[in-house]
Design an enzyme around this catalytic site. Structure first.
Site, PDB file in Angstrom:
ATOM      1  CG  HIS A 149      -0.381   0.248   2.401  1.00 38.42           C
ATOM      2  ND1 HIS A 149       0.019  -0.720   3.436  1.00 38.42           N
ATOM      3  CD2 HIS A 149      -0.245   1.390   3.178  1.00 38.42           C
ATOM      4  CE1 HIS A 149       0.257  -0.552   4.603  1.00 38.42           C
ATOM      5  NE2 HIS A 149       0.273   1.051   4.257  1.00 38.42           N
ATOM      6  CG  ASP A 176       0.546  -4.164   2.759  1.00 44.78           C
ATOM      7  OD1 ASP A 176       0.999  -3.721   1.737  1.00 44.78           O
ATOM      8  OD2 ASP A 176      -0.367  -3.716   3.498  1.00 44.78           O
ATOM      9  CB  SER A 198       2.876   1.636   6.208  1.00 42.94           C
ATOM     10  OG  SER A 198       1.518   1.863   7.000  1.00 42.94           O
TER      11      SER A 198
END
Length: 751
Positions: A91, A228, A685
């Protein structure tokens, strides 16, 4: 740093807070390091706290932080090979993957694998930055009069020092720059030197079905199976090895002529990957760039965050996301254009909902009020004369005044959120984005060295938006703004163009919006003079812009009048809290500077529910089966559990190969994702999860539902970080992407 912020620890007091904290590596207290060792960290302190090895100031290669990067200003990444491979989350690379996608060649849908260096894709406006140095500049700013200035004056002083320091470091290296950030609510300031690399290329990405598996259904939830991750590479000048703007002649990081001449001693470091796995209770550490927390925020600030930010944010985003989703489902071209926009919007839509639920269920506002009452009682009884130096909070802090300031700005604060979510770039709407950018002022255009005629001009960016979607979304947002702005007595912030809608368009929002799209110069690439000629003063888009500007000015008149008073009181509250609790550890709120957090791998228990601490391939296969069993339905409730058949086959192979879930081998090689009680927030992240030997075992990508209050309150019992297992990552790189060249480059073996 002044004594008020000197870490004074005891092992006993630290143990109760061991898993909470976003610690600055440059000021890492010895007691924190000792606690980390007690949890299972095996390396020396020099691997955590940077120190120089010679007069040049270069960091020792042992420092783990030298391998961690600020990924393009919004995520974290880590270097995992001597040739500059950088791993981050899928992402985090979402927009880069989308920008290279077309209907005919959809990397978002089908994934991307560069088979060779020449196939790696450059990305406009992407960069990675390494930390070079950090120093406290609080006293220097105070000597420049920082404490005597309002917020605007403080910004000027800080910016001026930042420019001076940047000029100084650029004299050493032209690719260096300095950023000064506030810590402890502005009670301290640190200047961090960075080196930025602007040529960063896409190397590997899974299809969205895997990189975003579970979508919004599973976002902020556990258990998770999302793979991810994405892979990029740093490129440099072929001769000097220094950062350089994109050029076809650039070479991978660490392979320049200068690097070759330097030999083994001059080669860049990178994080080693471990495929050994982990067990419940094993040490885990995360290095990264947490974006923003507000754990020192007052009860009044949290209450306003709940009611005036989170509530209206999730309400408006729900409206526009419904329109986006409708159009994206009808056209692949539209989906590609809005995939990234939708993901960004929906992430914090769900975050706002979850945070408010946590605020209410935990009772955070009352918890803060109780603390503030204790603080007030302590201030009343403390002997101020016993302090060697009189501190500002002693005379400036007033909780009563703070409460009144927040009360006076409540209506305007809610109106600002409604305005921002409806009309600014947050709206993901081209019309409102152009209107507000025009109001804000854009760079003056014109030839250098000649009289410059001032004008605004929007580039042709039609490949990033869809007219039908934007029109329908704007119509829905205009209706919604009018309904919402009247709630709570904020009708005074209704822009004047609503009168035009009522009188000139008989209340038709559709006709009003279409009229702007069809007739306004805003929606073209024509030059718009700053000094408008008479013929443009009645342009519908310009009138729309001016009306918005007037409304925003009214909102800011209230907010700005109280801004400095609130900031000062919040700053004094933080200072008093740390002074009262000086025997306890205190870390500063996150501000997208490098931090480390540590803890242990493990799950949580809630109401008899045992979360477990890792997921196996079969759990993902079960979700894919849910999608497949309902695939004949027009609206499949499990549509976000779709994955291409090849991945179901690979997961079955992975499960059989590793015997995931075998009681004798907890955390065995078949794990997909895992939990740890480390302390993260947005910006983390892509951060590396590092084991006790300093090796990469996973990438952090999310928190569980009970971590959603962590920006203001960290729940050590329930808050968990969710990470993707590096073995899952490597398995997919090898068996789906056949990326053996990358795996070999990382010096790791994969079955």
């Amino acid at each position: 740093m002044r004594k008020i912020f000197t870490a004074i620890f005891t092992i006993l007091s630290l143990a109760t807070h061991a898993d909470e904290g976003m610690w600055m590596p440059f000021t890492l207290p010895d007691a924190v390091y000792q606690q980390m060792c007690g949890y299972g960290f095996k390396l020396g302190k020099e691997t955590l706290k940077p120190c120089t090895n010679d007069s040049t100031g270069a960091w020792r290669k042992e420092w783990i932080g030298s391998n961690i990067v600020n990924f393009s200003g919004f995520c974290t990444g880590e270097v995992v090979s001597p040739m500059g491979l950088v791993m981050t989350n899928h992402h985090c690379g979402f927009e880069a993957i989308r920008s290279h996608s077309t209907v005919e060649n959809d990397y978002m849908l089908n994934g991307f694998v560069a088979d060779s260096l020449k196939d790696e894709l450059p990305n406009e406006n992407m960069f990675v930055a390494f930390v070079i140095n950090q120093q406290e500049v609080t006293d220097r700013l105070k000597s420049m009069g920082l404490d005597t200035l309002d917020s605007y004056g403080r910004e000027i002083i800080i910016d001026s020092l930042q420019e001076v320091l940047t000029d100084e470091v650029k004299a050493q290296d032209s690719t260096y720059y300095v950023e000064i950030d506030p810590f402890y609510e502005g009670n301290a300031y640190y200047a961090t030197t960075y080196q930025s690399y602007p040529d960063v290329r896409l190397v590997f990405a899974l299809p969205k079905s895997m990189g975003k598996f579970g979508g919004e259904t599973d976002n902020w939830m556990w258990p998770r199976q999302t793979c991810d991750f994405s892979v990029f590479r740093i490129y440099v000048d072929p001769v000097t090895g220094r950062p350089a703007e994109y050029s076809a002649d650039n070479v991978p990081w660490g392979t320049s002529v200068a690097d070759s001449l330097a030999g083994a001693e001059g080669r860049k470091g990178y994080l080693q990957v471990s495929t050994e796995g982990y067990n419940d209770g094993d040490f885990a550490m995360i290095f990264g760039y947490p974006g923003s927390t507000e754990r020192y925020l007052s009860s009044y600030g949290i209450e306003q965050m709940r009611n005036c930010i989170n509530d209206p944010m999730q309400q408006v985003r729900g409206v526009k996301q419904a329109v986006m989703k409708k159009h994206m489902s009808q056209s692949e071209e539209v989906r590609i254009k809005y995939d990234s926009k939708f993901a960004q919007s929906s992430n914090y839509w769900k975050n706002a909902i979850g945070m408010n639920k946590c605020i209410d269920s935990i009772g955070i506002v009352q918890m803060k009020r109780d603390f503030e009452q204790r603080l007030a009682q302590w201030i009343d009884t403390v002997d101020i004369n016993a302090f060697p130096v009189k501190e500002d909070w002693m005379t400036k802090l007033s909780l009563q005044r703070l409460a009144s300031y927040y009360k006076r700005r409540k209506v305007a604060a809610r109106a600002f959120t409604l305005y921002a979510e409806t009309f600014t770039r947050r709206a993901n709407n081209e019309l409102s984005t152009r209107a507000t950018r025009y109001c804000d002022g854009m760079p003056v255009k014109g030839p250098e060295g000649k009289p410059r005629k001032q004008y605004v001009q929007f580039s042709d960016n039609s490949d990033t938006w869809d007219r039908d979607l934007d029109v329908e979304a704007m119509v829905a947002l205009l209706k919604n703004y009018r309904e919402q702005i009247t709630i709570g007595g904020s009708a005074e912030y209704l822009p004047s163009f609503y009168e035009t809608i009522d009188h000139d368009f008989n209340g038709s929002y559709q006709r009003y919006v279409e009229n702007i799209w069809d007739k306004s110069i805003l929606m073209t690439s024509e030059k718009i003079p700053v000094k408008l000629p008479k013929k443009l003063t009645r342009d519908p888009g310009i009138e729309f812009s001016m009306s918005l500007m007037e409304t925003l000015a009214d909102i800011h008149m209230v907010l700005d009048s109280l801004k400095d008073s609130i900031q000062e009181q919040e700053r004094m509250l933080c200072a008093a809290k740390i002074r009262m609790e000086q025997e306890l550890p205190h870390y500063s709120d996150a501000n997208f500077t490098m931090r480390l957090t540590y803890g242990q791998i493990g799950g949580y228990k809630l109401g008899g529910y045992d979360s477990g601490y890792f997921t196996c391939p079969q759990s993902m296969i079960n979700k894919i089966d849910l999608y497949e069993r309902n695939s004949s339905l027009e609206n499949n409730p499990y549509e976000e559990y779709f994955a291409e058949p090849v991945f179901k086959d690979l997961l079955t192979q992975y499960d059989q190969q590793s015997k995931c879930g075998d009681a004798a081998t907890p955390g065995s090689p078949g794990a997909l994702c895992f939990l740890s009680n480390t302390d993260i927030t947005g910006g983390n992240s892509g951060s590396p999860v590092i084991d006790g030997k300093g090796r990469l075992i996973g990438l952090a990508f999310d928190g569980n539902w009970d971590s959603l209050s962590s920006d203001i309150f960290f729940d050590t019992t329930l808050a968990r970080t969710i990470s993707v297992d590096i073995r899952y990552v490597l398995f997919m790189m090898k068996h789906w992407g056949h990326a053996d060249r990358l795996i070999n480059e990382m010096n790791v073996e994969v079955k």
